[in-house]
Design a protein around this motif. Sequence first.
Motif, PDB file in Angstrom:
ATOM      1  N   UNK A 135      -4.073  14.228  -3.177  1.00  0.00           N
ATOM      2  CA  UNK A 135      -5.369  13.747  -3.391  1.00  0.00           C
ATOM      3  C   UNK A 135      -5.910  13.059  -2.386  1.00  0.00           C
ATOM      4  N   UNK A 136      -5.489  13.079  -0.803  1.00  0.00           N
ATOM      5  CA  UNK A 136      -6.052  12.653   0.055  1.00  0.00           C
ATOM      6  C   UNK A 136      -7.154  13.661   0.715  1.00  0.00           C
ATOM      7  N   UNK A 137      -8.325  13.109   1.180  1.00  0.00           N
ATOM      8  CA  UNK A 137      -9.118  14.039   1.806  1.00  0.00           C
ATOM      9  C   UNK A 137      -8.649  14.867   3.055  1.00  0.00           C
ATOM     10  N   UNK A 138      -8.937  16.141   3.106  1.00  0.00           N
ATOM     11  CA  UNK A 138      -8.539  16.793   4.370  1.00  0.00           C
ATOM     12  C   UNK A 138      -9.068  16.602   5.769  1.00  0.00           C
ATOM     13  N   UNK A 139      -7.998  16.449   6.573  1.00  0.00           N
ATOM     14  CA  UNK A 139      -8.463  16.183   7.963  1.00  0.00           C
ATOM     15  C   UNK A 139      -8.671  17.188   8.887  1.00  0.00           C
ATOM     16  N   UNK A 140      -9.767  17.229   9.551  1.00  0.00           N
ATOM     17  CA  UNK A 140     -10.256  18.300  10.416  1.00  0.00           C
ATOM     18  C   UNK A 140      -8.911  18.404  11.464  1.00  0.00           C
ATOM     19  N   UNK A 141      -8.617  19.994  11.569  1.00  0.00           N
ATOM     20  CA  UNK A 141      -7.468  20.031  12.362  1.00  0.00           C
ATOM     21  C   UNK A 141      -8.094  21.052  13.608  1.00  0.00           C
ATOM     22  N   UNK A 142      -7.396  20.596  14.657  1.00  0.00           N
ATOM     23  CA  UNK A 142      -8.159  21.160  16.028  1.00  0.00           C
ATOM     24  C   UNK A 142      -6.891  22.009  16.816  1.00  0.00           C
ATOM     25  N   UNK A 143      -5.727  21.759  16.262  1.00  0.00           N
ATOM     26  CA  UNK A 143      -4.582  22.418  16.947  1.00  0.00           C
ATOM     27  C   UNK A 143      -3.632  23.128  15.882  1.00  0.00           C
ATOM     28  N   UNK A 144      -3.195  24.245  16.207  1.00  0.00           N
ATOM     29  CA  UNK A 144      -2.325  24.874  15.017  1.00  0.00           C
ATOM     30  C   UNK A 144      -0.959  25.342  15.771  1.00  0.00           C
ATOM     31  N   UNK A 145       0.132  24.820  15.376  1.00  0.00           N
ATOM     32  CA  UNK A 145       1.388  25.152  15.661  1.00  0.00           C
ATOM     33  C   UNK A 145       1.931  26.819  15.177  1.00  0.00           C
ATOM     34  N   UNK A 146       2.166  27.539  16.103  1.00  0.00           N
ATOM     35  CA  UNK A 146       2.512  28.823  15.580  1.00  0.00           C
ATOM     36  C   UNK A 146       3.743  29.309  16.179  1.00  0.00           C
ATOM     37  N   UNK A 147       4.454  30.321  15.425  1.00  0.00           N
ATOM     38  CA  UNK A 147       5.808  30.656  16.235  1.00  0.00           C
ATOM     39  C   UNK A 147       5.493  31.891  17.077  1.00  0.00           C
ATOM     40  N   UNK A 148       6.251  31.900  18.239  1.00  0.00           N
ATOM     41  CA  UNK A 148       6.110  33.106  18.986  1.00  0.00           C
ATOM     42  C   UNK A 148       7.512  33.602  19.388  1.00  0.00           C
ATOM     43  N   UNK A 149       7.864  34.429  18.595  1.00  0.00           N
ATOM     44  CA  UNK A 149       9.557  34.847  18.867  1.00  0.00           C
ATOM     45  C   UNK A 149      10.308  33.526  18.593  1.00  0.00           C
ATOM     46  N   UNK A 150      11.035  33.239  19.485  1.00  0.00           N
ATOM     47  CA  UNK A 150      12.009  32.056  19.082  1.00  0.00           C
ATOM     48  C   UNK A 150      11.429  30.763  19.769  1.00  0.00           C
ATOM     49  N   UNK A 151       9.999  30.794  19.924  1.00  0.00           N
ATOM     50  CA  UNK A 151       9.402  29.538  20.513  1.00  0.00           C
ATOM     51  C   UNK A 151       8.148  29.255  19.837  1.00  0.00           C
ATOM     52  N   UNK A 152       7.928  27.994  20.081  1.00  0.00           N
ATOM     53  CA  UNK A 152       6.764  27.722  19.458  1.00  0.00           C
ATOM     54  C   UNK A 152       5.366  27.379  20.295  1.00  0.00           C
ATOM     55  N   UNK A 153       4.342  27.567  19.848  1.00  0.00           N
ATOM     56  CA  UNK A 153       3.028  27.577  20.816  1.00  0.00           C
ATOM     57  C   UNK A 153       1.901  26.785  19.783  1.00  0.00           C
ATOM     58  N   UNK A 154       1.222  25.915  20.532  1.00  0.00           N
ATOM     59  CA  UNK A 154       0.040  25.088  19.834  1.00  0.00           C
ATOM     60  C   UNK A 154      -1.215  25.995  20.251  1.00  0.00           C
ATOM     61  N   UNK A 155      -1.863  26.538  19.259  1.00  0.00           N
ATOM     62  CA  UNK A 155      -3.082  27.256  19.503  1.00  0.00           C
ATOM     63  C   UNK A 155      -4.060  26.488  19.324  1.00  0.00           C
ATOM     64  N   UNK A 156      -5.117  26.252  20.399  1.00  0.00           N
ATOM     65  CA  UNK A 156      -6.139  25.195  20.329  1.00  0.00           C
ATOM     66  C   UNK A 156      -7.404  25.905  19.440  1.00  0.00           C
ATOM     67  N   UNK A 157      -7.927  25.060  18.720  1.00  0.00           N
ATOM     68  CA  UNK A 157      -9.273  25.400  18.050  1.00  0.00           C
ATOM     69  C   UNK A 157     -10.264  26.578  18.765  1.00  0.00           C
ATOM     70  N   UNK A 158     -10.479  26.321  20.139  1.00  0.00           N
ATOM     71  CA  UNK A 158     -11.322  27.157  20.797  1.00  0.00           C
ATOM     72  C   UNK A 158     -10.854  28.629  21.252  1.00  0.00           C
ATOM     73  N   UNK A 159      -9.569  28.617  20.792  1.00  0.00           N
ATOM     74  CA  UNK A 159      -9.013  29.865  21.361  1.00  0.00           C
ATOM     75  C   UNK A 159      -8.799  30.792  20.220  1.00  0.00           C
ATOM     76  N   UNK A 160      -9.330  30.439  19.052  1.00  0.00           N
ATOM     77  CA  UNK A 160      -9.053  31.334  17.646  1.00  0.00           C
ATOM     78  C   UNK A 160     -10.437  31.985  17.580  1.00  0.00           C
ATOM     79  N   UNK A 161     -10.317  33.461  17.262  1.00  0.00           N
ATOM     80  CA  UNK A 161     -11.453  34.242  17.059  1.00  0.00           C
ATOM     81  C   UNK A 161     -11.572  34.209  15.123  1.00  0.00           C
ATOM     82  N   UNK A 162     -10.446  34.423  14.585  1.00  0.00           N
ATOM     83  CA  UNK A 162     -10.659  34.231  13.045  1.00  0.00           C
ATOM     84  C   UNK A 162      -9.248  34.049  12.594  1.00  0.00           C
ATOM     85  N   UNK A 163      -9.412  33.659  11.268  1.00  0.00           N
ATOM     86  CA  UNK A 163      -8.036  33.640  10.541  1.00  0.00           C
ATOM     87  C   UNK A 163      -8.332  34.864   9.430  1.00  0.00           C
ATOM     88  N   UNK A 164      -6.936  35.589   9.125  1.00  0.00           N
ATOM     89  CA  UNK A 164      -7.049  36.825   8.024  1.00  0.00           C
ATOM     90  C   UNK A 164      -5.694  36.688   7.597  1.00  0.00           C
TER      91      UNK A 164
END
Length: 253
Positions: A135-164
């Motif tokens: 029921x909570x309103x969505x908060x705008x996200x600016x960073x996205x934590x992704x898995x890169x092999x066995x490591x984690x990486x935070x992808x910044x909003x400005x780095x993203x070309x698209x989601x698919x």
Amino acid sequence: MKIAIVEDELLAVTYLKNLLEKQSIVAISSITILRSTKQATEFFRENSVDLIFMDIHLGDGKSFEIFQEVEILTPIIFITAYDEYAMKVFKHFTIDYILKPFEVEELHIALQKFKTIRTSFDISPTLQSIAVLENSPSEIMHRFLVTNGNKLRSVEEHEIAYFFASGKHLFIKTKDDQTYIYDDTIKDIINKLDETIFFKINRKFIVHIDAITEIIKHSSQKIEIHLQPKSETEQAIFISKTQINSWMDWMNR
């Protein structure tokens, strides 16, 4: 004790199952794998377990939908990718949560916590956490934590070309042509993005305005766009007919 894992990612299921089978904190008699909200709902209507590991986003919807169909009184440890707001809710209301990719230490801490509260467990706080998240309103996200092999990486909003979306998974394509799987759905992630720079052009693509390199108007109801980096699908990408007017307004902002 009996355990159920509600998770649609095969690799995550296999890895978590292996960790559970190797640990010695709790004795496990059976582990049931449930790969969808539909399968989980049908299972819990007829069966019970002692502990549930539950992912939030499944291929056919959110796992929260299961609670609308069947009463569950079992302790739950949520499985989640990084979502700061969700984690705050889980921390206050639920037994525990574990992050993807799973760490052995995190799993052991969650199991120890389960052992401590097992005899006095009350489902009410868990149901409250679900209500808060739903029921909570969505908060705008600016960073996205992704898995890169066995490591984690935070992808910044400005780095993203698209989601698919491809199959049951959502991917992030970055401007430097890297692809990462992301634990969410097209339907849900669009509500967490800055609408001034991201637009859901069809049921498979959410694009950053800077990723659009060319627009081809085949007709008033058929508009094709080219993206950079190019899509891995190698197919022409069209604006959904129902989105064309809204997309044009968005482009004019």
